[in-house]
Design a protein around this motif. Sequence first.
Motif, PDB file in Angstrom:
ATOM      1  N   VAL A  32       0.834  -1.193   0.000  1.00  0.00           N
ATOM      2  CA  VAL A  32       0.000   0.000   0.000  1.00  0.00           C
ATOM      3  C   VAL A  32       0.872   1.248   0.000  1.00  0.00           C
ATOM      4  N   PHE A  33       0.298   2.339  -0.504  1.00  0.00           N
ATOM      5  CA  PHE A  33       0.932   3.656  -0.470  1.00  0.00           C
ATOM      6  C   PHE A  33       0.041   4.585   0.347  1.00  0.00           C
ATOM      7  N   ALA A  34       0.644   5.279   1.296  1.00  0.00           N
ATOM      8  CA  ALA A  34      -0.096   6.250   2.093  1.00  0.00           C
ATOM      9  C   ALA A  34      -0.181   7.563   1.315  1.00  0.00           C
ATOM     10  N   THR A  35      -1.392   8.036   1.038  1.00  0.00           N
ATOM     11  CA  THR A  35      -1.604   9.282   0.306  1.00  0.00           C
ATOM     12  C   THR A  35      -2.492  10.201   1.137  1.00  0.00           C
ATOM     13  N   ARG A  36      -2.631  11.426   0.681  1.00  0.00           N
ATOM     14  CA  ARG A  36      -3.493  12.379   1.384  1.00  0.00           C
ATOM     15  C   ARG A  36      -4.940  11.938   1.361  1.00  0.00           C
ATOM     16  N   GLU A  37      -5.298  11.184   0.328  1.00  0.00           N
ATOM     17  CA  GLU A  37      -6.675  10.700   0.213  1.00  0.00           C
ATOM     18  C   GLU A  37      -6.894   9.388   0.951  1.00  0.00           C
ATOM     19  N   ARG A  50      -5.125   5.293   2.084  1.00  0.00           N
ATOM     20  CA  ARG A  50      -4.247   4.211   1.648  1.00  0.00           C
ATOM     21  C   ARG A  50      -4.642   3.717   0.276  1.00  0.00           C
ATOM     22  N   LEU A  51      -3.641   3.647  -0.612  1.00  0.00           N
ATOM     23  CA  LEU A  51      -3.852   3.138  -1.960  1.00  0.00           C
ATOM     24  C   LEU A  51      -3.223   1.754  -2.062  1.00  0.00           C
ATOM     25  N   ALA A  52      -4.028   0.760  -2.386  1.00  0.00           N
ATOM     26  CA  ALA A  52      -3.531  -0.607  -2.527  1.00  0.00           C
ATOM     27  C   ALA A  52      -2.984  -0.799  -3.936  1.00  0.00           C
ATOM     28  N   ALA A  53      -1.654  -0.859  -4.058  1.00  0.00           N
ATOM     29  CA  ALA A  53      -1.025  -1.058  -5.367  1.00  0.00           C
ATOM     30  C   ALA A  53      -0.954  -2.537  -5.729  1.00  0.00           C
ATOM     31  N   VAL A  54      -0.752  -3.381  -4.728  1.00  0.00           N
ATOM     32  CA  VAL A  54      -0.728  -4.837  -4.889  1.00  0.00           C
ATOM     33  C   VAL A  54      -1.582  -5.410  -3.770  1.00  0.00           C
ATOM     34  N   GLU A  55      -2.494  -6.316  -4.106  1.00  0.00           N
ATOM     35  CA  GLU A  55      -3.429  -6.802  -3.091  1.00  0.00           C
ATOM     36  C   GLU A  55      -3.601  -8.313  -3.186  1.00  0.00           C
ATOM     37  N   ASP A  56      -3.158  -8.998  -2.130  1.00  0.00           N
ATOM     38  CA  ASP A  56      -3.350 -10.452  -1.983  1.00  0.00           C
ATOM     39  C   ASP A  56      -2.886 -11.241  -3.203  1.00  0.00           C
ATOM     40  N   VAL A  57      -1.667 -10.984  -3.642  1.00  0.00           N
ATOM     41  CA  VAL A  57      -1.102 -11.688  -4.801  1.00  0.00           C
ATOM     42  C   VAL A  57      -0.317 -12.911  -4.334  1.00  0.00           C
ATOM     43  N   SER A  58      -0.576 -14.048  -4.956  1.00  0.00           N
ATOM     44  CA  SER A  58       0.141 -15.284  -4.632  1.00  0.00           C
ATOM     45  C   SER A  58       0.522 -16.000  -5.922  1.00  0.00           C
ATOM     46  N   TYR A  59       1.744 -16.506  -5.983  1.00  0.00           N
ATOM     47  CA  TYR A  59       2.186 -17.318  -7.117  1.00  0.00           C
ATOM     48  C   TYR A  59       3.515 -17.973  -6.762  1.00  0.00           C
ATOM     49  N   SER A  82      -1.336  -0.798 -13.065  1.00  0.00           N
ATOM     50  CA  SER A  82      -1.981  -1.963 -12.451  1.00  0.00           C
ATOM     51  C   SER A  82      -1.194  -2.521 -11.267  1.00  0.00           C
ATOM     52  N   GLY A  83       0.035  -2.042 -11.045  1.00  0.00           N
ATOM     53  CA  GLY A  83       0.806  -2.487  -9.889  1.00  0.00           C
ATOM     54  C   GLY A  83       1.867  -3.518 -10.191  1.00  0.00           C
ATOM     55  N   LYS A  84       2.067  -3.845 -11.470  1.00  0.00           N
ATOM     56  CA  LYS A  84       3.014  -4.913 -11.783  1.00  0.00           C
ATOM     57  C   LYS A  84       4.460  -4.510 -11.487  1.00  0.00           C
ATOM     58  N   SER A  85       4.819  -3.242 -11.698  1.00  0.00           N
ATOM     59  CA  SER A  85       6.182  -2.806 -11.370  1.00  0.00           C
ATOM     60  C   SER A  85       6.392  -2.756  -9.856  1.00  0.00           C
ATOM     61  N   VAL A  86       5.373  -2.371  -9.114  1.00  0.00           N
ATOM     62  CA  VAL A  86       5.462  -2.381  -7.651  1.00  0.00           C
ATOM     63  C   VAL A  86       5.663  -3.806  -7.156  1.00  0.00           C
ATOM     64  N   LEU A  87       4.984  -4.749  -7.778  1.00  0.00           N
ATOM     65  CA  LEU A  87       5.172  -6.154  -7.431  1.00  0.00           C
ATOM     66  C   LEU A  87       6.616  -6.575  -7.677  1.00  0.00           C
ATOM     67  N   ALA A  88       7.175  -6.172  -8.819  1.00  0.00           N
ATOM     68  CA  ALA A  88       8.563  -6.522  -9.132  1.00  0.00           C
ATOM     69  C   ALA A  88       9.520  -5.909  -8.121  1.00  0.00           C
ATOM     70  N   LEU A 125      12.464  -2.993  -2.719  1.00  0.00           N
ATOM     71  CA  LEU A 125      12.833  -1.683  -3.236  1.00  0.00           C
ATOM     72  C   LEU A 125      11.620  -0.779  -3.458  1.00  0.00           C
ATOM     73  N   VAL A 126      10.501  -1.102  -2.843  1.00  0.00           N
ATOM     74  CA  VAL A 126       9.311  -0.254  -2.987  1.00  0.00           C
ATOM     75  C   VAL A 126       9.612   1.125  -2.401  1.00  0.00           C
ATOM     76  N   PRO A 127       9.464   2.191  -3.200  1.00  0.00           N
ATOM     77  CA  PRO A 127       9.817   3.533  -2.700  1.00  0.00           C
ATOM     78  C   PRO A 127       8.791   4.044  -1.693  1.00  0.00           C
ATOM     79  N   PRO A 128       9.233   4.801  -0.694  1.00  0.00           N
ATOM     80  CA  PRO A 128       8.296   5.433   0.234  1.00  0.00           C
ATOM     81  C   PRO A 128       7.378   6.392  -0.531  1.00  0.00           C
ATOM     82  N   PRO A 129       6.113   6.549  -0.091  1.00  0.00           N
ATOM     83  CA  PRO A 129       5.511   6.005   1.123  1.00  0.00           C
ATOM     84  C   PRO A 129       4.905   4.620   0.969  1.00  0.00           C
TER      85      PRO A 129
END
Length: 228
Positions: A22-27, A29-38, A54-60, A66-70
Motif C-alpha cells: 500500500v501507499f499512504a496518500t493524502r486521500e 491508503r492506496l492498494a497497489a498490490v493486493e493479496d497476490v500469490s504465485y 496496475s501495480g506490476k512494477s510495484v510487485l517486481a 525496493l518499494v519507494p516510500p511512502p
Amino acid sequence: MSEARVDEREAPLLAVRELSVVFATREGRLAAVEDVSYTLARGRTLGIVGESGSGKSVLALSLLRLVPPPGRIVRGGIRLDGIELTSLGAREITALRGDRIAMIFQEPMTALNPVFTIGEQIAEALRLHRGMDRGEAWEAALAALARVGISAPERRARDYPHQLSGGMRQRAMIAMALACQPDLLVADEPTTALDVTIQAQILELMLAAQAELGMAIQFVSHDMAVIS
C-alpha cells in the motif's frame, strides 16, 4: 505453527504468498498490490501482464524490497529458496540483491549511475558479491559485456551511460544483472523504449542467458506480443 519440510527438488525457487503493498496518500491508503500469490520454479519464466498503473512494477520492486516510500509491504510473504525476504534486515537484503536476485529496470538511465563508467558499475557488484580484487572484477566485467553482445567491450567498459545508445544501455544493464549469475532475474518492462528489432535481440539474449545459467525469470510487461 511449524512448516512441513519440502523436497528441495520440488520446492519452488520463488513463492509469493498473499502479498499486499500500500501507499499512504493524502486521500488515504492506496492498494497497489493486493493479496497476490504465485510460485516460480528454477529455470522457468513467468510473465506478469497488466496495463499501466496496475501495480506490476510495484510487485517486481517488492521482490527486492525496493518499494519507494511512502509505499510498504503490509501483508504476505516473499520466499526465495526458503529465505523469507520480508523479514530480512537492510544489510541482509542488500547482500542478496545483485547476487541471488537481480533486476533489469524499465529505464536504464535512471538505474545506471551517471558518474561511473559501465565497467566500474559491473565490477563493483563483482567485488561486493564475489570478493574479487579490482583486476579480477574488471576482467569479469569485460567478459560480462562480451556475453551480452557488446562489441569492443574494452572500449565500451570505459564509457558512461549517456555515451551509449538505448539498446546498448539495456545490454549493459543486463550484463550487470547477470554478472553474479543470479538464481532469479526480475525484468521490468526491459524492452519498452526499444524498437522492434532491438526488442527481439534483448529477448533472445535473456533466454540464452537463462539456458546457460539455469535461472528463473519473472518478466513484467504490458505488451502481450512481448510476453508471447
